[in-house]
Design a protein around this motif. Sequence first.
Motif, PDB file in Angstrom:
ATOM      1  N   ARG A  11       0.833  -1.201   0.000  1.00 45.32           N
ATOM      2  CA  ARG A  11       0.000   0.000   0.000  1.00 45.32           C
ATOM      3  C   ARG A  11       0.871   1.256   0.000  1.00 45.32           C
ATOM      4  O   ARG A  11       0.621   2.219  -0.728  1.00 45.32           O
ATOM      5  CB  ARG A  11      -0.906  -0.021   1.225  1.00 45.32           C
ATOM      6  N   LEU A  12       1.924   1.236   0.819  1.00 49.53           N
ATOM      7  CA  LEU A  12       2.819   2.388   0.860  1.00 49.53           C
ATOM      8  C   LEU A  12       3.539   2.575  -0.479  1.00 49.53           C
ATOM      9  O   LEU A  12       3.755   3.696  -0.930  1.00 49.53           O
ATOM     10  CB  LEU A  12       3.843   2.215   1.981  1.00 49.53           C
ATOM     11  N   ASN A  15       1.596   4.569  -2.945  1.00 46.64           N
ATOM     12  CA  ASN A  15       1.279   5.945  -2.575  1.00 46.64           C
ATOM     13  C   ASN A  15       2.498   6.841  -2.797  1.00 46.64           C
ATOM     14  O   ASN A  15       3.617   6.352  -2.930  1.00 46.64           O
ATOM     15  CB  ASN A  15       0.848   6.013  -1.102  1.00 46.64           C
ATOM     16  N   PRO A  16       2.286   8.151  -2.844  1.00 42.23           N
ATOM     17  CA  PRO A  16       3.416   9.076  -3.075  1.00 42.23           C
ATOM     18  C   PRO A  16       4.295   9.227  -1.838  1.00 42.23           C
ATOM     19  O   PRO A  16       4.212  10.221  -1.108  1.00 42.23           O
ATOM     20  CB  PRO A  16       2.719  10.390  -3.443  1.00 42.23           C
ATOM     21  N   VAL A  17       5.122   8.235  -1.558  1.00 39.51           N
ATOM     22  CA  VAL A  17       6.045   8.254  -0.429  1.00 39.51           C
ATOM     23  C   VAL A  17       7.460   8.442  -0.970  1.00 39.51           C
ATOM     24  O   VAL A  17       7.865   7.760  -1.910  1.00 39.51           O
ATOM     25  CB  VAL A  17       5.958   6.932   0.366  1.00 39.51           C
ATOM     26  N   ASP A  18       8.199   9.365  -0.398  1.00 39.30           N
ATOM     27  CA  ASP A  18       9.565   9.620  -0.877  1.00 39.30           C
ATOM     28  C   ASP A  18      10.518   8.490  -0.532  1.00 39.30           C
ATOM     29  O   ASP A  18      11.396   8.130  -1.331  1.00 39.30           O
ATOM     30  CB  ASP A  18      10.097  10.934  -0.297  1.00 39.30           C
ATOM     31  N   LEU A  20      11.085   4.985   2.602  1.00 36.00           N
ATOM     32  CA  LEU A  20      10.478   4.192   3.666  1.00 36.00           C
ATOM     33  C   LEU A  20      11.560   3.583   4.551  1.00 36.00           C
ATOM     34  O   LEU A  20      12.499   2.954   4.063  1.00 36.00           O
ATOM     35  CB  LEU A  20       9.629   3.064   3.062  1.00 36.00           C
ATOM     36  N   TYR A  22      11.941   0.718   7.150  1.00 32.93           N
ATOM     37  CA  TYR A  22      11.162  -0.493   7.382  1.00 32.93           C
ATOM     38  C   TYR A  22      11.833  -1.356   8.445  1.00 32.93           C
ATOM     39  O   TYR A  22      12.924  -1.868   8.252  1.00 32.93           O
ATOM     40  CB  TYR A  22      11.024  -1.246   6.055  1.00 32.93           C
ATOM     41  N   LEU A  40      10.568   2.305  -4.968  1.00 34.43           N
ATOM     42  CA  LEU A  40      10.498   3.064  -3.730  1.00 34.43           C
ATOM     43  C   LEU A  40      11.794   2.901  -2.937  1.00 34.43           C
ATOM     44  O   LEU A  40      12.216   1.777  -2.663  1.00 34.43           O
ATOM     45  CB  LEU A  40       9.316   2.581  -2.883  1.00 34.43           C
TER      46      LEU A  40
END
Length: 252
Positions: A11-12, A15-18, A20, A22, A40
């Motif tokens: 899901r991440l 989405n517009p995530v620069d 992560l 984890y 990503l």
Amino acid sequence: ARSVEGAMLSRLASNPVDALLYCPVSSPEPLPGPEFLGHLPVVVVARRGVLPGKPHVYTDNVKGGYVSTKYLRRLGRRQIAVLMGFWKLEKGFEDPGRLLACLGTPVCGAYSSLDRLEGHRRALGEDRIPISPEMLQASGYDFGSGYEAAKALMARMVPIDAIIAPNDTVAAGVIRFLSEQHVAVPEEISVIGYDDSPVALMTTPTLTSIHQDMRRMGSAAVDLAMDLVRGIAVEDVVVDVSLSIRKSTCGA
């Protein structure tokens, strides 16, 4: 847990995530291949070898296990028990034979306790001493787990002159049980914790513990993520550990 985790990561990734950071759960169940995250920028924190091709930042747990055992051996301790900490015991992990069989396999990177056990094995190996399964005990990470794990070890009626715990809180539980049984710490049984947390200064006696720099690990993870966003090539970062010596250990 891994299926839920995989769904959240997917899901991440959509989405517009620069970037992560984890920190995965400990589990022998594999995640989907790293391609499910697409392009990503991802940094895996506090584990190693979890997502091939992605950078990892983690503390040197193998060294932590090695240093703990090596120090106790230098003090003359010969019967060293190790508590193996797990957030949730996977089926079979309460069996010391299963734990030993995991050493040297890819699953070790998902469990700090297995890496520390590998360090313990290396330190014993330098003295040509094999690991005895009866000296291994699975536990949780809280005070009560340490208390119950120490009780389980002592119930086996095998000689023990040192116990290595997975964190300081567990070590505090060990010391409480030994105190109630009128076993002197450190004279009869030395105890070593992990994390070098404030708890290490609150136990009686104060606790020898492995120091790991969590701030350094966190800042290194952010630095790696920023470099990934900028398109800079990165490598894994292994954060060093050291031994903080206090009064819960002494020569035999």
